[in-house]
Design a protein around this motif. Sequence first.
Motif, PDB file in Angstrom:
ATOM      1  N   ASN A   3       0.722  -1.235   0.013  1.00  0.00           N
ATOM      2  CA  ASN A   3       0.083  -0.010  -0.013  1.00  0.00           C
ATOM      3  C   ASN A   3       0.768   1.072  -0.090  1.00  0.00           C
ATOM      4  N   VAL A   4       0.422   2.127  -0.960  1.00  0.00           N
ATOM      5  CA  VAL A   4       1.348   3.386  -1.142  1.00  0.00           C
ATOM      6  C   VAL A   4       0.272   4.608  -0.835  1.00  0.00           C
ATOM      7  N   ASN A   5       0.600   5.611  -0.028  1.00  0.00           N
ATOM      8  CA  ASN A   5      -0.408   6.797   0.233  1.00  0.00           C
ATOM      9  C   ASN A   5       0.266   7.788  -0.900  1.00  0.00           C
ATOM     10  N   ILE A   6      -1.036   7.990  -1.808  1.00  0.00           N
ATOM     11  CA  ILE A   6      -0.464   9.051  -2.880  1.00  0.00           C
ATOM     12  C   ILE A   6      -1.182  10.367  -2.653  1.00  0.00           C
ATOM     13  N   ALA A   7      -2.008  10.506  -1.859  1.00  0.00           N
ATOM     14  CA  ALA A   7      -2.628  11.712  -1.218  1.00  0.00           C
ATOM     15  C   ALA A   7      -2.035  12.448  -0.079  1.00  0.00           C
ATOM     16  N   GLN A   8      -0.852  11.941   0.473  1.00  0.00           N
ATOM     17  CA  GLN A   8      -0.194  12.408   1.584  1.00  0.00           C
ATOM     18  C   GLN A   8       0.923  13.575   0.942  1.00  0.00           C
ATOM     19  N   LEU A   9       0.756  14.790   1.596  1.00  0.00           N
ATOM     20  CA  LEU A   9       1.539  15.921   1.303  1.00  0.00           C
ATOM     21  C   LEU A   9       2.756  15.697   2.147  1.00  0.00           C
ATOM     22  N   ARG A  10       3.980  15.358   1.560  1.00  0.00           N
ATOM     23  CA  ARG A  10       5.227  15.065   2.103  1.00  0.00           C
ATOM     24  C   ARG A  10       5.871  16.567   2.198  1.00  0.00           C
ATOM     25  N   THR A  11       6.613  16.759   3.222  1.00  0.00           N
ATOM     26  CA  THR A  11       7.364  18.042   3.453  1.00  0.00           C
ATOM     27  C   THR A  11       8.822  17.790   3.964  1.00  0.00           C
TER      28      THR A  11
ATOM     29  N   GLN B 288      17.645  29.113   3.293  1.00  0.00           N
ATOM     30  CA  GLN B 288      16.780  28.214   3.913  1.00  0.00           C
ATOM     31  C   GLN B 288      15.438  28.005   3.060  1.00  0.00           C
ATOM     32  N   PHE B 289      14.870  26.845   2.764  1.00  0.00           N
ATOM     33  CA  PHE B 289      13.828  26.573   2.055  1.00  0.00           C
ATOM     34  C   PHE B 289      13.223  25.471   2.365  1.00  0.00           C
ATOM     35  N   VAL B 290      11.898  25.457   2.080  1.00  0.00           N
ATOM     36  CA  VAL B 290      11.038  24.058   2.496  1.00  0.00           C
ATOM     37  C   VAL B 290      10.359  23.608   0.942  1.00  0.00           C
ATOM     38  N   VAL B 291      10.269  22.336   0.774  1.00  0.00           N
ATOM     39  CA  VAL B 291      10.076  21.485  -0.393  1.00  0.00           C
ATOM     40  C   VAL B 291       8.651  20.848  -0.022  1.00  0.00           C
ATOM     41  N   GLN B 292       7.721  20.709  -0.573  1.00  0.00           N
ATOM     42  CA  GLN B 292       6.523  19.867  -0.320  1.00  0.00           C
ATOM     43  C   GLN B 292       6.034  19.122  -1.734  1.00  0.00           C
ATOM     44  N   TYR B 293       5.817  17.875  -1.580  1.00  0.00           N
ATOM     45  CA  TYR B 293       5.653  17.131  -2.638  1.00  0.00           C
ATOM     46  C   TYR B 293       4.678  16.010  -2.425  1.00  0.00           C
TER      47      TYR B 293
ATOM     48  N   GLU C 119      14.690  10.633  -0.134  1.00  0.00           N
ATOM     49  CA  GLU C 119      16.292  11.151  -0.235  1.00  0.00           C
ATOM     50  C   GLU C 119      16.663  11.742  -1.720  1.00  0.00           C
ATOM     51  N   SER C 120      16.169  11.074  -2.631  1.00  0.00           N
ATOM     52  CA  SER C 120      16.300  11.489  -4.183  1.00  0.00           C
ATOM     53  C   SER C 120      15.947  12.847  -4.316  1.00  0.00           C
ATOM     54  N   VAL C 121      14.534  13.094  -3.902  1.00  0.00           N
ATOM     55  CA  VAL C 121      13.881  14.144  -3.841  1.00  0.00           C
ATOM     56  C   VAL C 121      14.625  15.654  -3.069  1.00  0.00           C
ATOM     57  N   ARG C 122      15.100  14.991  -1.922  1.00  0.00           N
ATOM     58  CA  ARG C 122      15.855  16.115  -1.188  1.00  0.00           C
ATOM     59  C   ARG C 122      17.091  16.377  -1.979  1.00  0.00           C
TER      60      ARG C 122
ATOM     61  N   GLU D 153      10.917  34.470  -8.034  1.00  0.00           N
ATOM     62  CA  GLU D 153      11.313  33.904  -9.376  1.00  0.00           C
ATOM     63  C   GLU D 153      12.355  32.828  -8.897  1.00  0.00           C
ATOM     64  N   VAL D 154      13.201  33.012  -8.129  1.00  0.00           N
ATOM     65  CA  VAL D 154      14.363  31.897  -7.893  1.00  0.00           C
ATOM     66  C   VAL D 154      13.490  30.632  -7.270  1.00  0.00           C
ATOM     67  N   ALA D 155      12.469  30.766  -6.666  1.00  0.00           N
ATOM     68  CA  ALA D 155      11.653  29.529  -5.846  1.00  0.00           C
ATOM     69  C   ALA D 155      10.887  28.891  -7.200  1.00  0.00           C
ATOM     70  N   SER D 156      10.348  29.659  -8.210  1.00  0.00           N
ATOM     71  CA  SER D 156       9.751  29.114  -9.244  1.00  0.00           C
ATOM     72  C   SER D 156      10.550  28.229 -10.162  1.00  0.00           C
ATOM     73  N   GLU D 157      11.824  28.769 -10.578  1.00  0.00           N
ATOM     74  CA  GLU D 157      12.774  28.111 -11.394  1.00  0.00           C
ATOM     75  C   GLU D 157      13.359  26.972 -10.686  1.00  0.00           C
ATOM     76  N   VAL D 158      13.591  26.947  -9.326  1.00  0.00           N
ATOM     77  CA  VAL D 158      13.772  25.637  -8.768  1.00  0.00           C
ATOM     78  C   VAL D 158      12.899  24.661  -8.603  1.00  0.00           C
ATOM     79  N   GLN D 159      11.613  24.949  -8.531  1.00  0.00           N
ATOM     80  CA  GLN D 159      10.697  23.992  -8.566  1.00  0.00           C
ATOM     81  C   GLN D 159      10.684  23.211 -10.151  1.00  0.00           C
ATOM     82  N   GLN D 160      10.748  24.101 -11.103  1.00  0.00           N
ATOM     83  CA  GLN D 160      10.761  23.638 -12.293  1.00  0.00           C
ATOM     84  C   GLN D 160      11.837  22.646 -12.722  1.00  0.00           C
ATOM     85  N   LEU D 161      13.118  23.131 -12.376  1.00  0.00           N
ATOM     86  CA  LEU D 161      14.457  22.492 -12.608  1.00  0.00           C
ATOM     87  C   LEU D 161      14.316  21.046 -11.838  1.00  0.00           C
ATOM     88  N   ALA D 162      14.132  21.213 -10.463  1.00  0.00           N
ATOM     89  CA  ALA D 162      13.752  19.877  -9.621  1.00  0.00           C
ATOM     90  C   ALA D 162      12.845  18.765 -10.026  1.00  0.00           C
TER      91      ALA D 162
END
Length: 437
Positions: A139-147, A177-182, A201-204, A230-239
């Motif tokens: 079972n894999v939780n696909i609705a959980q917002l990981r941070t 210092q920044f936070v990533v949610q996926y 860890e790959s996402v990090r 602008e930096v945050a938007s470009e980081v999201q697209q590149l990641a």
Amino acid sequence: MRSMTRIYNLNDPGWGRDGNQNSGNQQQPPRRPDNQQTPPDLDEVWRDFNKRLSSIFGNKGGNQNPPPSGGRQPAKLPKGSPKLFLGLLILVIGFWLSTGFVIVQEGQVAVVTRFGQYTKTLNPGLQWRWPSPIEDHQNVNIAQLRTFEIGFRGNSRNKVLSESLMLTADESIVDVQFVVQYRLLQTGAPDYLFNTNNPDESVRQAAETAMREIVGKKPMDFVLYSGRTEVASEVQQLAQTILDRYKTGVQISTVAIQNVQPPEQVQAAFDDAVKAGQDRERQINEGNAYANKVLPEARGQVARMLQQAEGYKAKVIGDAKGDSARFNSVVAEYVKAPGVMRDRLYLSTFEEILANTSKVMVDSKNNNMLYLPLDQMAKQVAKDATSSAQPAHAAASAAASNTSSSATTTPRVPATTSIPNANDVGNLSNPYSPYSR
């Protein structure tokens, strides 16, 4: 239950011997010289087991024809045992198949593998798969917002300098210092489980790599002040591009920059530099404001002076043309009647001169009028009001006394000039008139 206990009772000392229904004739098993029981014979155990099964399933009397002495009879199954075994087999298979039902919770999916190989993904609800060991599921939780946090842990003061210190395009160091949610994609559960060893860890690592690349292409002031969004938007697209390339099944929802500042070791110097830059900008803005104020006023004054000069020019030219035209008209009229024109000019000239003087011309022969110099009195009162510092009632009393004295005393008539008669007009000469010469 008692029958089954009797069958499988291995503690019975006579278990495995030829059974005799008469307990009185039952013989005790032989014992060893040291008073220890001998282990039962396997053939006898099997025969006794078959007899007991036969007594349960329809052959109550047991085996009526015992084998001859010295011989062995092959083992036989009791009557009705095939149906029993078939029923038991069906019952076991049904129970085994029932273990394949799976309940998938809402917001989750079940990834099914057959002998370790991915086969399908089960949606939420009651689902079925082949039971183990053929198929298995996770079972894999696909609705959980990981941070997760990069550059700090829990609080901005708990810094992780190995993650937060980054180099900018102008060779400066900033503390980011920044936070990533996926969350996982709808069809990304198999990729999340099988394509990467440690997907979180790959996402990090992908987010940190993207941030370092984007910050390394931007100047320090842009990252600190105007370019955070602008930096945050470009980081999201590149990641997201990096994660899609590795097929991790992860979708980045948000990249939020919490804090960007210079390193603590140079914070004081950086604050001084920022203050100096702000003072410089303030002085430049003040200079521009003064220039924007003075230059339009100067241009307005120049335009006003030019307009005044043009107006004066037009006035002078117009007056000159008017005087010339009037002189020409006077000359023409003078040619027609020189005497009348001479007297007219003389009277008009005296009218202009006497209009600007304070003298009063009266007839000295037939004049009984008393002259009251009101103009002189008004000038005196105004002069006293402006030069005197006395109270208002003193000034009022002085003005009243002056008025009363002037009313009781006969005014002094200024120098008078007799008005010539009309008959003597021709004998008068106007020294200011060019025509009297």
